[in-house]
Design an enzyme around this catalytic site. Structure first.
Site, PDB file in Angstrom:
ATOM      1  N   GLU A 128       6.906  -1.459  -0.306  1.00 13.56           N
ATOM      2  CA  GLU A 128       5.455  -1.246  -0.417  1.00 13.56           C
ATOM      3  C   GLU A 128       4.716  -2.533  -0.802  1.00 13.56           C
ATOM      4  O   GLU A 128       3.726  -2.505  -1.529  1.00 13.56           O
ATOM      5  CB  GLU A 128       5.134  -0.078  -1.353  1.00 13.56           C
ATOM      6  CG  GLU A 128       5.706   1.220  -0.802  1.00 13.56           C
ATOM      7  CD  GLU A 128       4.938   2.458  -1.163  1.00 13.56           C
ATOM      8  OE1 GLU A 128       3.773   2.366  -1.553  1.00 13.56           O
ATOM      9  OE2 GLU A 128       5.524   3.552  -1.029  1.00 13.56           O
ATOM     10  N   ALA A 164       7.310  -8.593  11.429  1.00 14.08           N
ATOM     11  CA  ALA A 164       6.049  -8.280  10.737  1.00 14.08           C
ATOM     12  C   ALA A 164       6.365  -7.471   9.487  1.00 14.08           C
ATOM     13  O   ALA A 164       6.343  -6.237   9.497  1.00 14.08           O
ATOM     14  CB  ALA A 164       5.101  -7.509  11.656  1.00 14.08           C
TER      15      ALA A 164
HETATM   16  N1  COS Z   1      -8.341  -1.160   2.019  1.00 12.93           N
HETATM   17  C1  COS Z   1      -9.103  -1.088   3.145  1.00 12.93           C
HETATM   18  N2  COS Z   1      -9.184  -2.117   4.015  1.00 12.93           N
HETATM   19  C2  COS Z   1      -8.480  -3.233   3.750  1.00 12.93           C
HETATM   20  C3  COS Z   1      -7.668  -3.340   2.609  1.00 12.93           C
HETATM   21  C4  COS Z   1      -7.617  -2.255   1.713  1.00 12.93           C
HETATM   22  N3  COS Z   1      -6.871  -2.305   0.603  1.00 12.93           N
HETATM   23  N4  COS Z   1      -7.067  -4.550   2.612  1.00 12.93           N
HETATM   24  C5  COS Z   1      -7.486  -5.182   3.720  1.00 12.93           C
HETATM   25  N5  COS Z   1      -8.347  -4.375   4.401  1.00 12.93           N
HETATM   26  C6  COS Z   1      -9.071  -4.691   5.621  1.00 12.93           C
HETATM   27  C7  COS Z   1      -9.840  -5.983   5.414  1.00 12.93           C
HETATM   28  O1  COS Z   1     -11.088  -5.729   4.798  1.00 12.93           O
HETATM   29  C8  COS Z   1      -9.947  -6.515   6.808  1.00 12.93           C
HETATM   30  O2  COS Z   1     -10.994  -5.860   7.480  1.00 12.93           O
HETATM   31  P1  COS Z   1     -12.407  -6.643   7.767  1.00 12.93           P
HETATM   32  O3  COS Z   1     -12.022  -7.793   8.647  1.00 12.93           O
HETATM   33  O4  COS Z   1     -13.238  -5.611   8.444  1.00 12.93           O
HETATM   34  O5  COS Z   1     -12.917  -7.066   6.444  1.00 12.93           O
HETATM   35  C9  COS Z   1      -8.670  -6.056   7.474  1.00 12.93           C
HETATM   36  O6  COS Z   1      -8.182  -4.977   6.693  1.00 12.93           O
HETATM   37  C10 COS Z   1      -7.623  -7.159   7.500  1.00 12.93           C
HETATM   38  O7  COS Z   1      -7.386  -7.536   6.170  1.00 12.93           O
HETATM   39  P2  COS Z   1      -6.858  -8.967   5.768  1.00 12.93           P
HETATM   40  O8  COS Z   1      -7.622 -10.002   6.529  1.00 12.93           O
HETATM   41  O9  COS Z   1      -6.863  -9.066   4.294  1.00 12.93           O
HETATM   42  O10 COS Z   1      -5.359  -8.918   6.326  1.00 12.93           O
HETATM   43  P3  COS Z   1      -4.208  -9.964   6.144  1.00 12.93           P
HETATM   44  O11 COS Z   1      -3.398  -9.867   7.369  1.00 12.93           O
HETATM   45  O12 COS Z   1      -4.732 -11.291   5.732  1.00 12.93           O
HETATM   46  O13 COS Z   1      -3.368  -9.492   4.841  1.00 12.93           O
HETATM   47  C11 COS Z   1      -2.065  -8.043   3.447  1.00 12.93           C
HETATM   48  C12 COS Z   1      -3.231  -8.232   4.414  1.00 12.93           C
HETATM   49  C13 COS Z   1      -1.223  -9.253   3.196  1.00 12.93           C
HETATM   50  C14 COS Z   1      -2.683  -7.561   2.143  1.00 12.93           C
HETATM   51  C15 COS Z   1      -1.256  -6.919   4.121  1.00 12.93           C
HETATM   52  O14 COS Z   1      -0.693  -7.403   5.332  1.00 12.93           O
HETATM   53  C16 COS Z   1      -0.169  -6.364   3.270  1.00 12.93           C
HETATM   54  O15 COS Z   1      -0.427  -5.552   2.372  1.00 12.93           O
HETATM   55  N6  COS Z   1       1.098  -6.748   3.536  1.00 12.93           N
HETATM   56  C17 COS Z   1       2.233  -6.122   2.935  1.00 12.93           C
HETATM   57  C18 COS Z   1       2.635  -4.945   3.761  1.00 12.93           C
HETATM   58  C19 COS Z   1       3.457  -3.981   2.996  1.00 12.93           C
HETATM   59  O16 COS Z   1       3.137  -3.597   1.894  1.00 12.93           O
HETATM   60  N7  COS Z   1       4.536  -3.562   3.615  1.00 12.93           N
HETATM   61  C20 COS Z   1       5.374  -2.590   3.056  1.00 12.93           C
HETATM   62  C21 COS Z   1       5.687  -1.626   4.133  1.00 12.93           C
HETATM   63  S1  COS Z   1       5.297  -0.016   3.727  1.00 12.93           S
HETATM   64  S2  COS Z   1       6.860   0.508   2.646  1.00 12.93           S
END
Ligand code: COS
Length: 403
Positions: free
Chosen positions: A366, A133
């Site tokens: 990130e 993941a």
């Molecule tokens: N702020 C608040 N809530 C958020 C959000 C944000 N920026 N982005 C998504 N959400 C919420 C959505 O609104 C959704 O909630 P609802 O169903 O109530 O609307 C829920 O979170 C799930 O969001 P989503 O369906 O968009 O999730 P996905 O799994 O499709 O995708 C991504 C999300 C791809 C954007 C996310 O998994 C991601 O950022 N991945 C990269 C992870 C990362 O940066 N890893 C680095 C590790 S930390 S160094």
């Protein structure tokens, strides 16, 4: 009225961070890179001058710089000094951010002061990523099972900055396997909990002064009082955190690019071939012009994303735009800087190849370059740009206080 002048507070902050980067970080940077070690002495000095906790509230012993813009100003300078050192310090703020965003007053009082002691460096870590993941963060499989007044955590994390050397983790686990984002909870986990162990440090292409490791959780017991927000809030807390920190990462990318550009520009003014400085040849001059222009553009995107965040306006799309663009700029500018120096650029006798190696992580951590574009595209299709208040778009979770 639009203004680009920094406030007195931001100017002072920038000058503190720049002097520290120049006088303390840079002299050791090649050695930290070579030895692949976390420079604890540098971290101790950073704590002494207030650069570990500047962004944490004064009420808990921090410097009280509450805005994302302030973090951008500091990170441009720290990354200019050494991206590895900046990553160690950034990893702690990345862990503090969800506590400040969503923690109860008790959680903040208990954990934030740990990061603020000027005499003892205590690091934080944000543990989201798992072997299966990475970009698909909501697919994580580390479980949290409720058992009375505790949760029992099992699973593993990987590529965790400060993993194994952090005092405090903000760790994400599912309370309802199969429910995706809606089943993820966030926990504050003390680094010394029984059953929590770390793998050995990853050997990395760049940012080698930072420590990155896997974490293993075997029946790790965490008090229920350490859960941030509700049981279903963890994923959104992670996303809101990254919205804030991605602008900061963009500013860090600007810092790496600036370091490489400055070196290449000076070299191009001094290095003579065919009877004149190579900068006077159009081929090199054009490279330098494009480098400088793209750095300015990247900084403006980072600052705008930070400004939106600080106004309480929605900034998810703009933070991703800034991070995607600035990371690409850092990669291109550092690669071009190696090119300007030619064989010297490729040599480890010069600092430029390190900046090129360090820059690569900006397109990965990130959220990868591809994930940023996914976030941007989703935002555009959902009508981003209207800048509704952030709280209205993504309802605030628990504590209203923003870092
Ligand atoms: N702020 C608040 N809530 C958020 C959000 C944000 N920026 N982005 C998504 N959400 C919420 C959505 O609104 C959704 O909630 P609802 O169903 O109530 O609307 C829920 O979170 C799930 O969001 P989503 O369906 O968009 O999730 P996905 O799994 O499709 O995708 C991504 C999300 C791809 C954007 C996310 O998994 C991601 O950022 N991945 C990269 C992870 C990362 O940066 N890893 C680095 C590790 S930390 S160094």
């Amino acid at each position: 009225m639009i203004g680009f002048a920094l406030s007195d507070e931001h100017r002072a902050l920038r000058s503190l961070a720049h002097r520290f980067a120049l006088e303390v970080i840079r002299p050791g940077a090649p050695r930290f890179d070579e030895e692949e070690t976390v420079p604890w002495e540098v971290l101790r000095q950073a704590a002494e001058v207030g650069l570990t906790a500047y962004a944490l509230p004064e009420a808990y012993g921090g410097g009280g710089v509450a805005d994302v813009f302030g973090r951008c100003v500091v990170d441009e300078e720290l990354y200019w000094g050494c991206a590895g050192v900046a990553t160690v310090l950034g990893g702690t703020l990345l862990a503090a951010t969800p506590i400040l965003l969503s923690g109860t007053p008790e959680q903040k009082e208990r954990y934030i002061p740990r990061f603020c002691d000027p005499r003892a460096v205590r690091l934080g870590a944000f543990a989201l990523t798992e072997p299966a993941a990475g970009s698909d963060a909501s697919a994580l499989t580390t479980t949290a099972r409720r058992d009375g007044a505790e949760y029992v955590l099992n699973g593993s994390k990987c590529f965790i900055t400060n993993g194994g050397i952090a005092d405090t983790y903000v760790l994400f686990a599912t309370v309802a396997p199969g429910r995706g984002a809606d089943g993820i909870a966030a926990f504050i986990v003390d680094g010394d909990r029984a059953g929590l162990t770390a793998g050995r440090g990853e050997r990395k292409l760049g940012i080698r002064a930072s420590h990155t490791a896997s974490l293993y959780l075997e029946d790790v017991r965490v008090p229920a009082a350490n859960r941030l927000g509700g049981e279903a809030d963890g994923f959104r807390i992670a996303m809101r955190t990254l919205d804030r920190t991605r602008a900061q990462i963009a500013a860090g990318a600007v810092g790496i690019a600036r370091a490489a550009f400055e070196f290449a520009c000076q070299y191009a003014g001094e290095r003579r071939q065919f009877g004149r400085p190579i900068g006077q040849f159009q081929a090199i001059g054009t490279l330098l012009a494009d480098m400088a222009t793209s750095i300015e553009a990247a900084r403006l995107l980072a600052w705008r994303a930070a400004w939106l965040a600080d106004q309480g306006l929605s900034h998810t799309t703009e933070s991703s735009m800034a991070k995607a663009f600035a990371a690409d700029v850092a990669m291109r500018v550092t690669t071009d800087a190696v090119q300007v120096l030619g064989g010297y650029g490729y040599s480890r006798e010069y600092p430029v190849e390190k900046w090129m190696r360090d820059a690569k992580i900006m397109q990965i951590y990130e959220g990868t370059a591809q994930i940023q574009r996914l976030v941007i595209a989703r935002g555009l299709l959902a009508g981003a740009g209207a800048h509704a208040p952030a709280a209205a778009k993504h309802a605030a979770i628990a504590g209203p206080e923003a870092p």
